[in-house]
Design a protein around this motif. Sequence first.
Motif, mmCIF file in Angstrom:
data_model
loop_
_atom_site.group_PDB
_atom_site.id
_atom_site.type_symbol
_atom_site.label_atom_id
_atom_site.label_comp_id
_atom_site.label_asym_id
_atom_site.label_seq_id
_atom_site.Cartn_x
_atom_site.Cartn_y
_atom_site.Cartn_z
ATOM 1 N N HIS A 75 49.338 37.907 46.014
ATOM 2 C CA HIS A 75 50.162 37.347 44.939
ATOM 3 C C HIS A 75 51.007 38.446 44.298
ATOM 4 O O HIS A 75 50.808 38.817 43.144
ATOM 5 N N ARG A 80 46.178 32.588 30.445
ATOM 6 C CA ARG A 80 46.035 32.013 31.782
ATOM 7 C C ARG A 80 45.627 33.104 32.761
ATOM 8 O O ARG A 80 46.203 34.186 32.779
ATOM 9 N N ASP A 113 44.946 33.325 36.740
ATOM 10 C CA ASP A 113 44.948 32.675 38.044
ATOM 11 C C ASP A 113 43.909 33.243 39.004
ATOM 12 O O ASP A 113 43.461 32.562 39.911
#
Length: 87
Positions: free
Chosen positions: A16, A79, A81
């Motif tokens: 990512h 957040r 991930d």
Amino acid sequence: MTLHQFHALKLWHTRHREHPLESTVWDAVLTLWMIGWVGLPAALLVGGFWSPLVCLSLVFVPGAYVSWRKRMHRRGRLRCDWITALR
């Protein structure tokens, strides 16, 4: 943290690349962890009072960082991930 969790996070960050800040922060956390492991024997040999304590506390930085991120993710404040990579 286990070695498997370290590896899973490294794989997530590698896959990512659209999250450069996440990768940079994780690299900083790992750098502090390495400073703790490498510095602890030297600090014990030199014989200061604070330096071994600081180095010992740095050994626990990755686990503390992951715990903090999980807690913030559950509260909806931040957040995260890569939490799913640790399961």
